[in-house]
Design an enzyme around this catalytic site. Sequence first.
Site, PDB file in Angstrom:
ATOM      1  N   ASP A 176       4.843   0.453  -1.279  1.00  0.00           N
ATOM      2  CA  ASP A 176       5.388  -0.498  -2.284  1.00  0.00           C
ATOM      3  C   ASP A 176       4.880  -1.849  -2.000  1.00  0.00           C
ATOM      4  O   ASP A 176       5.324  -2.451  -1.057  1.00  0.00           O
ATOM      5  CB  ASP A 176       7.060  -0.348  -2.259  1.00  0.00           C
ATOM      6  CG  ASP A 176       7.393   0.944  -2.833  1.00  0.00           C
ATOM      7  OD1 ASP A 176       6.775   1.824  -3.063  1.00  0.00           O
ATOM      8  OD2 ASP A 176       8.779   1.065  -3.132  1.00  0.00           O
TER       9      ASP A 176
ATOM     10  N   LYS B  24       7.532  -1.571 -10.412  1.00  0.00           N
ATOM     11  CA  LYS B  24       8.719  -1.550  -9.692  1.00  0.00           C
ATOM     12  C   LYS B  24       9.179  -2.908  -9.929  1.00  0.00           C
ATOM     13  O   LYS B  24       8.393  -4.063 -10.014  1.00  0.00           O
ATOM     14  CB  LYS B  24       8.490  -1.243  -8.192  1.00  0.00           C
ATOM     15  CG  LYS B  24       9.743  -1.491  -7.503  1.00  0.00           C
ATOM     16  CD  LYS B  24       9.536  -0.823  -5.988  1.00  0.00           C
ATOM     17  CE  LYS B  24      10.769  -1.286  -5.097  1.00  0.00           C
ATOM     18  NZ  LYS B  24      10.382  -0.904  -3.645  1.00  0.00           N
TER      19      LYS B  24
ATOM     20  N   LYS C  85      10.040   2.264 -11.427  1.00  0.00           N
ATOM     21  CA  LYS C  85      10.982   2.102 -10.371  1.00  0.00           C
ATOM     22  C   LYS C  85      11.733   0.938 -10.457  1.00  0.00           C
ATOM     23  O   LYS C  85      11.281  -0.167  -9.995  1.00  0.00           O
ATOM     24  CB  LYS C  85      10.162   2.533  -8.944  1.00  0.00           C
ATOM     25  CG  LYS C  85      11.218   2.598  -7.794  1.00  0.00           C
ATOM     26  CD  LYS C  85      10.735   2.465  -6.608  1.00  0.00           C
ATOM     27  CE  LYS C  85      11.588   2.236  -5.406  1.00  0.00           C
ATOM     28  NZ  LYS C  85      11.226   2.515  -4.024  1.00  0.00           N
TER      29      LYS C  85
END
Lengths: 485, 302, 293
Positions: free
Chosen positions: B139, B202, B238
């Site tokens: 991430d 995300k 996400k």
Amino acid sequence: MAKQNKTESWEYAPSLEGTSHIQLKKKYDLFIDGKWVKPTSGKYFSSINPANEELLAEVAHANEADVDLAVKAARKAYNNVWSKMAPLERAKYIYRIARLMQERAREFAVIESLDAGKTIRESRDIDVPLACNHFFYYAGWADKLEYAFPNRKVESLGVAGQIIPWNFPLLMAAWKIAPALATGNTVVLKPAETTSLTALKLAEIIEESGLPAGVVNIVTGYGDTGAAIVNHPDVNKIAFTGSTAVGKIIQKAIAGTTKKSTLELGGKSANIIFDDAPIDQAVEGIVNGIFFNQGHVCCAGSRLFVQENIADKVIRKLKQRMESLYVGNPLDKNTDIGAINSKEQLETINKYIQIGKNEGAEIYQTKCDLPKKGYYCPPTIFTNVAQSNIIAQEEIFGPVLTIQTFRTVDEVIQKANNSPYGLAAGVWTDKGSRIFNLTTKLRAGVVWANTYNKFDPTSPFGGYKESGFGREGGLHGLNAYVKLN
Amino acid sequence: MEPISFLNIPTSPSIDKVGVEERVARFQTRSIKNESKRQGLKMVLSMIDLTTLEGKDTPGKVKQMCYKAQHLHDLHPGLPTVAAVCVYPSMVAVARKELKNASVKIASVSTVFPAGQAPLEVKITDTKFAVDAGADEIDMVISRGKFLSGEYNFVFDEIAAIKEACGKARLKVILETGELATLDNVRKASDIAIYAGADFIKTSTGKIQPAATMQVTYTMLMAIRDYFDETGIMIGMKPAGGISTSKLALHNLVMVKEILGDAWLNNHWFRFGASSLANDVLMQIMKTETGVYQSSDYFTID
Amino acid sequence: MSRLEILKTYKIYIGGQFPRTESGRYYTPFDKKGKPLANICLSSRKDVRNAVVAARKAFGSWSERSAFNRGQILYRIAEMLEGRRAQFIDELIQQGLTKANAEKEVNLSIDRIVYYAGWCDKFNQVLSSVNPVSSAHFNFSTCEPMGVVGIISEQTSSLIGLVSMLMPAICGGNTAVVLASEKLPLCAVTFAEVLNSSDVPGGVVNILTGSTSEMAPTLASHMDVNALITSQLDDSLKKNLSVAAVDNLKRNYEFTADWSKPESQGLNYISDLQEIKTTWHPIENIGGATSSY
């Protein structure tokens, strides 16, 4: 347990709004002079649920004699009570009606959905709150009319005869009754024959509110009942919402009389998408413009104009979006598109769909399963449409959209204005100066820029040209019910 | 064919925020009941990236979380595990040791999370460290300062470089939408990330408010939709931070279903970055099973 | 030997030109003593049609002109009328008024034009509103002219009725087709000459003389006329015109005022010929900077 990695489908289980808390009588009489009166003819007609074709209630069919009673009651109430009442007291009655409606909002919403076929989401979140708010808004005007018309002496007109359509039954009753009462008129109102029930529930609330007898009279019935109101010599004002054809009949009938009129009629409104528009919001605007209330909306954005260079993309997105619309039981909270209001209207819509096919336009309908019983029409769009196609000219009043492309600003303004109607229009572009160019040049009473089908009690609504005259809502809506000296 | 660079990706469409709010409100009126709710809640559990990203994290804390990830509520059999645990690079090895070959993935934040204020070499090293320690997913954060000063090329190239450093690990690109200020920026950053090679986009680090609002998630989902329609390639999503209730999580699923379709309704394509969501979902599941409202005292808080 | 007087030829006014009626017909109204006033064009249905076409053509640029500029032009009409007041007084006397009444009518006409000239860039401020809707939208309502207005002049005056009915229409950006008083047509034609010399663009005002009962139904039923205003018509004609006006849902008003009274003017005559247009646009971030997005 192994993690979920496979694709499965996830469907929304039915989520039905309860009906146990609503109270419907088997039979409804006429509400005249504060009392429930049997029709002189003894005739009743059936109000059915268009979602399943089941009987909801029997409703009285008023004839000329009944209308005469109602007008007399309204005249008496006007002369003896309502026109003499202190404006603030008038306001307080209207406020009280608004509050009582709010308290029973859910009951109104459920009955509206049962009777009109509209989704519970819309009747709960849009129709009923707007109706309540309309009463609240106009209540406050009752004792402030001198501020609305500076330098003029404001007088009420007398008895207002009001005839409303079936697409927003309670909301239209509110649009009619609230400003009429605020300005000191008394009312004889006729709901549409397929959707009388919420107006009759409103009559119950009016009774409960203690409003003086005869100030509001509700007479149910068909076109003949409406004609009796229009032709009654002691009616001072006709307010009508409905088709342009009937509007013209009414206007001819009162020609040469002193009756004032406001007409809110049909439309074939243009919704215009430019290539710099916020495209996903524009697609929502298209959906909201044509599929809101099953397309039973006089200001529906039924003529879509898309700039040619983004047409494929917009149509692709529109089709995707349409596939996520749920068509079905209006009482299911997840239903996006409910039932068509009546068998007759479904036949009309289907007739136009057939015309569109015959004219060579390309049809796309969503692949949803329609309920077996009841009147339903899937969301429908036509591409390859020309301005000269009948489906692009006549009001269909259903979930049917025609799509045309355009290339330049001038072209789209001309095409948008190329209609006998002039109720509303939509413009989607990121460019402010272009918005004002279009909103100025489009001949329509309401222009939504980067939005569509928004309504508010403070916002005047009404059309140009054959979409009628007069405004409802806002300060300008008071005009329809006053005489200025 | 020209190599993809920022210069030849499609122009992002403009976004009208009021229109987005109206659309999101429609998702929120979806009523999820009975079997749909049970199914949805289990799906939510399976999509959670159970997260701890604190300066005070210790191997002990990470170990406990890894256990919880596989044993959400053993009193109730038949529950899925979460999708992944999400930890700092320094904790990846601990998590790998704990999870061994379990199906729960290990995600690691990298690129000098959360601010990302470091040279590219440092970020690449950070990323490679995590991957080498056993991370399945990375991430990363984008350089918001560069983005806001209009250096879109820089942002694009940086993502592409990290993607390369990821090797087989899937790359989630954190936009930190709370710092991007407008939905137009969120959309533009989404497009840059997707075209530069993100496997997932995300919303947030969880360190900045607002985080994963539905408006932001909606905007990002539309970017994924458009990319799929253009290329046929699926990108994951996400939302992270701020989704702490079952209701909000279900509304997110509604949004995914109606925008992207059922193909995205699994933890390969959709994740929730959350720490406290799991227990709320568990309480809701127990409520639907037993009909009795639950207390947090009965659900563990690893 | 006395000089032979040159008689004036009274023509009609269409699209900024002074043609004779296409029909070639004329009629001769008489004064109270039975003396012929002049030979006046007896306009036909086709003249009405031509006038409507001219008015429609002029509508776009007249309605989009700045309100200030329209005010300038209306004030210019007053100036020109003032300059030719003697001629109007003569014509009014010719048509049966006393000198005092003729002077009064011309003075009032000039003053009324000045009155409406002043409204041009003000009425929209007074009649518009910003509407405080509950949603995150900016919403406002403004006036727009209806389009082509058919005006059937009040029959008992030659000038003041025409001025009183015409000025509020063009003040608001409409264009007009005016049917002059059938029995008292002289001032209408002379007034057209005033208009023509006052920077009023051709087609904004079109004035026809002739038989009201012949021309009015054509005007009332014309599908490209947006509004019809009448004043003190007899009941049966009024009803027929009202029915004819329905086919394209013309806005139809009867003004009952006594135009010779100074108070017979006002904002309402302007607003009756205005449509209200309401515009909506979203407002981002209503609720302040702290609200989450």
